[in-house]
Every structure is written in structure tokens, then in C-alpha cells.
Write a protein that holds these residues in place. Structure first.
Motif, PDB file in Angstrom:
ATOM      1  N   PRO A  26       6.952 -17.508  -0.027  1.00  0.00           N
ATOM      2  CA  PRO A  26       7.879 -17.886   0.998  1.00  0.00           C
ATOM      3  C   PRO A  26       8.796 -16.257  -0.016  1.00  0.00           C
ATOM      4  O   PRO A  26       8.957 -14.861   1.800  1.00  0.00           O
ATOM      5  N   SER A  27       8.926 -15.912  -0.993  1.00  0.00           N
ATOM      6  CA  SER A  27      10.367 -16.148  -0.943  1.00  0.00           C
ATOM      7  C   SER A  27       9.397 -13.817  -0.737  1.00  0.00           C
ATOM      8  O   SER A  27      10.183 -12.452  -0.730  1.00  0.00           O
ATOM      9  N   LEU A  28       7.796 -13.731  -0.515  1.00  0.00           N
ATOM     10  CA  LEU A  28       7.325 -13.040  -0.511  1.00  0.00           C
ATOM     11  C   LEU A  28       6.586 -12.343   0.628  1.00  0.00           C
ATOM     12  O   LEU A  28       5.490 -11.475   1.281  1.00  0.00           O
ATOM     13  N   ARG A  29       6.722 -13.198   1.164  1.00  0.00           N
ATOM     14  CA  ARG A  29       6.467 -13.137   2.639  1.00  0.00           C
ATOM     15  C   ARG A  29       6.323 -11.758   3.338  1.00  0.00           C
ATOM     16  O   ARG A  29       7.943 -11.066   3.163  1.00  0.00           O
ATOM     17  N   GLY A  30       5.563 -10.786   3.703  1.00  0.00           N
ATOM     18  CA  GLY A  30       5.559  -9.602   4.285  1.00  0.00           C
ATOM     19  C   GLY A  30       5.471  -8.662   3.155  1.00  0.00           C
ATOM     20  O   GLY A  30       5.543  -7.015   3.305  1.00  0.00           O
ATOM     21  N   VAL A  31       5.858  -9.258   1.583  1.00  0.00           N
ATOM     22  CA  VAL A  31       5.591  -8.756   0.788  1.00  0.00           C
ATOM     23  C   VAL A  31       3.920  -7.274  -0.231  1.00  0.00           C
ATOM     24  O   VAL A  31       3.296  -8.923   0.378  1.00  0.00           O
ATOM     25  N   GLU A  32       3.892  -6.091   0.059  1.00  0.00           N
ATOM     26  CA  GLU A  32       2.844  -5.277  -0.765  1.00  0.00           C
ATOM     27  C   GLU A  32       3.563  -5.231  -1.776  1.00  0.00           C
ATOM     28  O   GLU A  32       4.142  -4.349  -1.862  1.00  0.00           O
ATOM     29  N   GLU A  33       2.468  -5.184  -2.702  1.00  0.00           N
ATOM     30  CA  GLU A  33       3.155  -4.046  -3.797  1.00  0.00           C
ATOM     31  C   GLU A  33       1.712  -3.641  -4.454  1.00  0.00           C
ATOM     32  O   GLU A  33       0.575  -3.382  -3.663  1.00  0.00           O
ATOM     33  N   ASP A  34       2.291  -2.311  -5.097  1.00  0.00           N
ATOM     34  CA  ASP A  34       0.638  -1.170  -5.558  1.00  0.00           C
ATOM     35  C   ASP A  34       0.413  -2.411  -6.601  1.00  0.00           C
ATOM     36  O   ASP A  34       0.616  -3.387  -7.600  1.00  0.00           O
ATOM     37  N   TRP A  35      -0.600  -1.493  -7.227  1.00  0.00           N
ATOM     38  CA  TRP A  35      -1.618  -2.096  -7.984  1.00  0.00           C
ATOM     39  C   TRP A  35      -0.236  -2.607  -9.436  1.00  0.00           C
ATOM     40  O   TRP A  35      -0.120  -3.674 -10.125  1.00  0.00           O
TER      41      TRP A  35
ATOM     42  N   VAL B  53      -9.910   1.430  -5.377  1.00  0.00           N
ATOM     43  CA  VAL B  53      -9.484   2.417  -4.013  1.00  0.00           C
ATOM     44  C   VAL B  53      -8.581   2.310  -5.404  1.00  0.00           C
ATOM     45  O   VAL B  53      -7.679   2.591  -6.515  1.00  0.00           O
ATOM     46  N   ALA B  54      -7.266   4.028  -4.634  1.00  0.00           N
ATOM     47  CA  ALA B  54      -6.287   4.149  -5.357  1.00  0.00           C
ATOM     48  C   ALA B  54      -5.159   3.547  -5.464  1.00  0.00           C
ATOM     49  O   ALA B  54      -4.792   2.553  -5.010  1.00  0.00           O
ATOM     50  N   CYS B  55      -4.583   3.351  -6.677  1.00  0.00           N
ATOM     51  CA  CYS B  55      -3.141   2.827  -7.699  1.00  0.00           C
ATOM     52  C   CYS B  55      -2.378   2.720  -6.706  1.00  0.00           C
ATOM     53  O   CYS B  55      -1.289   1.774  -7.120  1.00  0.00           O
ATOM     54  N   HIS B  56      -1.732   3.296  -5.226  1.00  0.00           N
ATOM     55  CA  HIS B  56      -0.575   3.427  -5.072  1.00  0.00           C
ATOM     56  C   HIS B  56      -0.499   2.631  -3.796  1.00  0.00           C
ATOM     57  O   HIS B  56       0.801   2.608  -3.396  1.00  0.00           O
ATOM     58  N   HIS B  57      -2.158   2.861  -3.569  1.00  0.00           N
ATOM     59  CA  HIS B  57      -1.666   1.372  -2.128  1.00  0.00           C
ATOM     60  C   HIS B  57      -1.697   0.369  -2.671  1.00  0.00           C
ATOM     61  O   HIS B  57      -1.052  -0.381  -3.126  1.00  0.00           O
ATOM     62  N   ARG B  58      -0.698  -0.309  -1.209  1.00  0.00           N
ATOM     63  CA  ARG B  58       0.365  -1.323  -1.568  1.00  0.00           C
ATOM     64  C   ARG B  58      -0.331  -2.663  -0.665  1.00  0.00           C
ATOM     65  O   ARG B  58      -1.004  -2.381   0.112  1.00  0.00           O
TER      66      ARG B  58
END
Length: 243
Positions: free
Chosen positions: A80-89, A214-219
């Protein structure tokens, strides 16, 4: 079929000899804060670092599922605390590492299929893994050449992948954005960043669920996998905590 390659990115002599007769805990300490420190400095220019585990976060880490062998996994999209959250590598790795975990390493065909089943079931478009191309200082060794074929490894466990040309020993997709087998470094060919991180894509190119560079900066969403070395270190240094 994926199998564990007994070769690692670090030479065996470099890993074994410095430890001599030191205890297993000291070996873990050296791996966590020695080899990985130099590796981190090489991988992450611009001031970003590979984070160390945090005892309190390790003790309260969330486990969504465990495999039959007892290893725990956390799926970012289920938290739940990460819902909608994406991170780079690197962001994904650091979230996991602070909790005595790391991005998932798909070392066997069983684990690979287990993770892919959950990606499909949960309708997730893609995820980060700990896979990375060894294209930084220290990767000039002859056995890693050419880098695009022999230079991929699971960073969480410092485990070398089979050559990308051995399609029986990996799960690289047969196609991608420019209709070439993976890894293809497409983004760099089109004037962008180098594709030096490994993601699992869910039928993104109508190619099934497979590995892509994939390039590492993508989320992206990510999967954390418990890391025994980090757990051992935190248990040793924090005996009062139940971890």
C-alpha cells in the motif's frame, strides 16, 4: 532452462584469498561493505550510492510471499505505501537493500517462472531485476569479453549470467523495439542512454514475458528478494533485534 553459473563477476582468488581463516560473519561483512562498495562507486556516478541495510527496516520488512525453500519476496505494487510508485534501477535496489533484501535475481528456471507467473497474474507491465551489464571500471577482464555477450550478472549475488548467445540458459526475448533479439542496446543505438539493466517485460512487444535490456534510469515496479548476506550481517550486529 536457466541454471546457476558457478562463475562470478569477481575472480574466485580475489574473493577467497583475502578472507583467509576469518569467520563467516567477517566474510559477509567484507562482501557487503567491501566488494560492493567499490562496485557501487563504479556503477553509480553523480553522487548516488548503494545503500547499506537498516536494522529497524530489516526487522519490519514486508514479505508478501515465500517460496517452498522459505525465501521471502516483496512485490512493490502489492505494498500500500508503494501504490503507484515506480523507481529507477538504483532506487529499487536501495529500497530493497535497506530492508535486508535486494532486487530479485532470477538464478534458476523455477524462480524465473515463479516470478513471471505473478507478473502475469497481477497484470504488471514490467519489473526491475538485479541484472546489470558489467560495463564499468574493473570489467575489462578477458572472460567478460565481449561485454554484450559475457558481461551480464546478478548484482545482488555477484553471479555471472550465461552468455547471451546461449538461449537455453537464459530468458532473453527474441525481439524488442527494433525487432532484434535481446539484449540489443536499442536506446543507445537511437541516440539515448545505454541499456545496461535487466528488466522483465510482460508481453510489451507481443513477445510473451521475457528479459529485456533497459536503460537504468527508467522507472518501474520492482520485486525485492531476501538477501541472506545482508540478513546475517544485521543479525550479527544487532543481536537484540528479532530479524
Amino acid at each position: 532452462m536457466l541454471t546457476r553459473d558457478k562463475n562470478t563477476v569477481s575472480r574466485h582468488k580475489q574473493v577467497d584469498n583475502p578472507f583467509g581463516q576469518k569467520s563467516a560473519i567477517m566474510k559477509v561483512f567484507a562482501v557487503v561493505f567491501g566488494a560492493l562498495f567499490s562496485l557501487a562507486c563504479a556503477q553509480f556516478p553523480g553522487g548516488r550510492i548503494l545503500e547499506s541495510p537498516d536494522a529497524a527496516l530489516c526487522a519490519s520488512r514486508v514479505i508478501h510471499e515465500r517460496t517452498p525453500d522459505g525465501k521471502g519476496y516483496m512485490f512493490s505494487w502489492r505494498e500500500p505505501s508503494l501504490r503507484g510508485v515506480e523507481e529507477d534501477w538504483l532506487g529499487g535496489r536501495n529500497y530493497c537493500r535497506k530492508r535486508c533484501m535486494d532486487l530479485v535475481s532470477l538464478e534458476t528456471s523455477v524462480e524465473n517462472e515463479w516470478i513471471k507467473q505473478r507478473i502475469v497474474k497481477d497484470k504488471v507491465k514490467y519489473i526491475w531485476t538485479s541484472g546489470r551489464l558489467c560495463d564499468f571500471k574493473g570489467c575489462e577482464r578477458a572472460d567478460l569479453q565481449p561485454i554484450s555477450v559475457n558481461g551480464w550478472f546478478w548484482t545482488a549475488v555477484l553471479q555471472k549470467l550465461a552468455p547471451t548467445t546461449d538461449r537455453r540458459q537464459n530468458d532473453w526475448s527474441s525481439t524488442g523495439g527494433i525487432s532484434k533479439p535481446q539484449p540489443d542496446n536499442r536506446e543507445a543505438q537511437q541516440g539515448g542512454a545505454t541499456e545496461n539493466c535487466l528488466a522483465v517485460l510482460n508481453n510489451f512487444y507481443k513477445d510473451g514475458v521475457n528479459w529485456h535490456d533497459v536503460a537504468c534510469h527508467h522507472r518501474k515496479p520492482f520485486v525485492c528478494e531476501e538477501n541472506e548476506d545482508l540478513l546475517k550481517y544485521i543479525r550479527y550486529s544487532n543481536p537484540h533485534l528479532k530479524i
